[in-house]
Design a protein around this motif. Structure first.
Motif, PDB file in Angstrom:
ATOM      1  N   PHE A 198       6.031   7.788   8.287  1.00  0.00           N
ATOM      2  CA  PHE A 198       4.990   8.264   7.378  1.00  0.00           C
ATOM      3  C   PHE A 198       4.012   7.127   7.074  1.00  0.00           C
ATOM      4  O   PHE A 198       4.364   6.169   6.388  1.00  0.00           O
ATOM      5  N   PRO A 199       2.779   7.205   7.592  1.00  0.00           N
ATOM      6  CA  PRO A 199       1.771   6.189   7.261  1.00  0.00           C
ATOM      7  C   PRO A 199       1.170   6.490   5.886  1.00  0.00           C
ATOM      8  O   PRO A 199       0.413   7.445   5.726  1.00  0.00           O
ATOM      9  N   ILE A 200       1.557   5.707   4.900  1.00  0.00           N
ATOM     10  CA  ILE A 200       1.089   5.927   3.528  1.00  0.00           C
ATOM     11  C   ILE A 200      -0.182   5.107   3.307  1.00  0.00           C
ATOM     12  O   ILE A 200      -0.144   3.874   3.259  1.00  0.00           O
ATOM     13  N   TYR A 201      -1.292   5.811   3.166  1.00  0.00           N
ATOM     14  CA  TYR A 201      -2.578   5.134   3.004  1.00  0.00           C
ATOM     15  C   TYR A 201      -2.764   4.612   1.591  1.00  0.00           C
ATOM     16  O   TYR A 201      -2.441   5.274   0.601  1.00  0.00           O
ATOM     17  N   THR A 202      -3.301   3.392   1.503  1.00  0.00           N
ATOM     18  CA  THR A 202      -3.798   2.829   0.258  1.00  0.00           C
ATOM     19  C   THR A 202      -4.842   1.790   0.615  1.00  0.00           C
ATOM     20  O   THR A 202      -4.679   1.059   1.604  1.00  0.00           O
ATOM     21  N   PRO A 203      -5.926   1.692  -0.125  1.00  0.00           N
ATOM     22  CA  PRO A 203      -6.920   0.658   0.162  1.00  0.00           C
ATOM     23  C   PRO A 203      -6.428  -0.740  -0.197  1.00  0.00           C
ATOM     24  O   PRO A 203      -7.081  -1.730   0.132  1.00  0.00           O
ATOM     25  N   GLN A 204      -5.269  -0.813  -0.868  1.00  0.00           N
ATOM     26  CA  GLN A 204      -4.707  -2.101  -1.283  1.00  0.00           C
ATOM     27  C   GLN A 204      -3.277  -2.252  -0.720  1.00  0.00           C
ATOM     28  O   GLN A 204      -2.302  -2.307  -1.469  1.00  0.00           O
ATOM     29  N   PRO A 205      -3.111  -2.334   0.598  1.00  0.00           N
ATOM     30  CA  PRO A 205      -1.770  -2.350   1.178  1.00  0.00           C
ATOM     31  C   PRO A 205      -0.949  -3.578   0.806  1.00  0.00           C
ATOM     32  O   PRO A 205       0.269  -3.479   0.610  1.00  0.00           O
ATOM     33  N   LEU A 206      -1.600  -4.735   0.682  1.00  0.00           N
ATOM     34  CA  LEU A 206      -0.829  -5.938   0.345  1.00  0.00           C
ATOM     35  C   LEU A 206      -0.376  -5.912  -1.111  1.00  0.00           C
ATOM     36  O   LEU A 206       0.727  -6.364  -1.436  1.00  0.00           O
ATOM     37  N   ALA A 207      -1.218  -5.372  -1.980  1.00  0.00           N
ATOM     38  CA  ALA A 207      -0.811  -5.250  -3.384  1.00  0.00           C
ATOM     39  C   ALA A 207       0.355  -4.274  -3.513  1.00  0.00           C
ATOM     40  O   ALA A 207       1.298  -4.515  -4.270  1.00  0.00           O
ATOM     41  N   LEU A 208       0.312  -3.170  -2.760  1.00  0.00           N
ATOM     42  CA  LEU A 208       1.427  -2.226  -2.779  1.00  0.00           C
ATOM     43  C   LEU A 208       2.678  -2.874  -2.196  1.00  0.00           C
ATOM     44  O   LEU A 208       3.790  -2.657  -2.697  1.00  0.00           O
TER      45      LEU A 208
END
Length: 421
Positions: free
Chosen positions: A336-346
């Protein structure tokens, strides 16, 4: 002493964070976490006559009777004409795509095939005659087939070969190839003597098909393709790869495939491990783990969608959610590719909670598709999934709150506040 880099910190975190549940490794069936497997493997090694080294490359002394025997084993397991052992899926793709195509040939590939395939294409003697089609698009494949047959008349006349390259399950998108539809188009337009269909089953081996032997066999398509790449580093949970192919290509690659010829061949301990792990994925226990992966994948999808209904998709969402099961015939891939514009913060947020997450940003993935790649495993539990989804929801809500607060500050503070930022 200099501070740790982000990569070093992430690697250390990955080593230390398993208690929260594995949602990120490629050990799909959780074979590596079965306590009895360890002892059974050690028992197998104790009875193996040769363990260390292979004494050389396949071109010199590394084609031992044990290597030839393992290739014969996989030839029989996959009912193939020939089977060829490689040190890894990467080396296999580099060798096949770098050396199999000859001058005059053309390669047509799905735009999302693995990086190792792209690297093979870059060293190919036909690198100027490679074309991509839009991901999983039968219409674009059809259009490209017609164009290639027109522009390269040697292919319809039987003097050159058109290689068509797809993956059965795509590792970063977590979706299925419409293989039957794509294969049918190739059969419709390309003369059989000129077509060579190649399928990479890296992310379906172990998960689908009788005894986990892949999606091609699940859908009974194995007799309609020409070469299949089976890396062992995912559900099989070991090193190495086997290529099933034609006798002609086996003979050619074993004489001209430099990245196979001149790499030290797998040591005997790895030959024993490959066979042991491959047999482990064919057991009744593995059948149950496959069912667990399927059940838990459906559960994760359902829970994630229910838990993020009020979170904007531009904050947190599943990429290409609408096509997740478009070609799966009722199946849901465990990726599951979970999109977020802040991947490193997540990533850092999840790391603190005990998850071995890794954020994926450009250039590892295209801009605008930043993500974390979640993988559901046979060893996960419903409780772990519920807690993980709860953590993702909390993250998403925090980002919505930050966005809302930021917008309010700009409105109240005006240009002065923006300047301070």
């Amino acid at each position: 002493m200099s501070p740790r880099s982000a990569l070093e910190a992430s690697m250390i975190t990955s080593l230390e964070t398993h208690h929260a549940g594995d949602f990120f490794s490629n050990d799909y069936l959780s074979i590596g976490k079965l306590p009895h497997i360890r002892q059974e493997f050690l028992n197998t090694l104790s009875q193996t006559p040769s363990l260390f080294g292979s004494t050389g490359s396949r071109a010199i002394s590394g084609s031992t009777p044990h290597h030839i025997e393992l290739e014969q084993y996989f030839k029989e397991q996959f009912e193939a004409e020939k089977a060829m052992i490689f040190n890894s899926g990467y080396i296999c793709n580099l060798t096949f795509f770098g050396y199999a195509p000859q001058m005059g040939d053309v390669i047509l590939y799905d735009e999302f095939v693995h990086a190792s395939i792209h690297d093979g294409l870059r060293i190919s003697r036909v690198k100027e005659h490679t074309f991509s089609f839009s991901h999983n698009s039968a219409s674009d494949l059809e259009s490209k087939l017609k164009r290639i047959l027109k522009d390269y008349p040697a292919i319809p006349s039987g003097l050159s070969t058109l290689f068509i390259v797809i993956e059965s399950v795509y590792s970063m998108e977590g979706d299925f190839s419409p293989m039957e539809e794509l294969i049918a188009l190739v059969e419709k337009y390309v003369p059989s003597r000129s077509a060579h269909i190649v399928v990479d089953e890296a992310h379906s081996l172990g998960l689908y098909g009788p005894a986990g032997k892949g999606l091609l066999r699940e859908w009974r398509l194995e007799k309609r393709v020409h070469s299949v790449i089976f890396p062992f580093t995912k559900a099989v949970n070991f090193i190495g790869c086997v290529l099933t192919t034609t006798p002609t290509l086996y003979q050619y690659l074993s004489n001209y495939g430099r990245s196979w010829l001149f790499t030290t061949s797998l040591p005997h301990v790895d030959l024993a491990g490959i066979r042991f792990c491959f047999e482990a994925i064919q057991t009744q226990e593995a059948d149950q783990l496959r069912k667990s992966v399927a059940k838990l994948s459906h559960l994760f999808l359902k829970m994630f969608l229910e838990s993020t209904y009020d979170i904007p998709k531009e904050v947190l969402s599943i990429l290409n959610q609408e096509s997740k099961d478009l070609h799966g015939r009722g199946l849901v891939a465990p990726v599951f590719p979970i999109y977020t514009p802040q991947p490193l913060a997540l990533q850092h947020y999840l790391n603190k909670l005990g998850y071995a997450a890794r954020g994926l940003a450009h250039p590892g993935v295209p801009k605008g598709t930043e993500r974390i790649r979640v993988v559901i495993h046979g060893g996960n539990t419903e409780v772990q999934i519920r807690q993980f989804v709860k953590s993702l929801r909390a993250w998403g809500l925090s980002q919505v709150s930050l966005t809302t607060t930021g917008q309010s500050s700009l409105v109240v503070g005006g240009p002065g506040t923006l300047h301070k930022l």
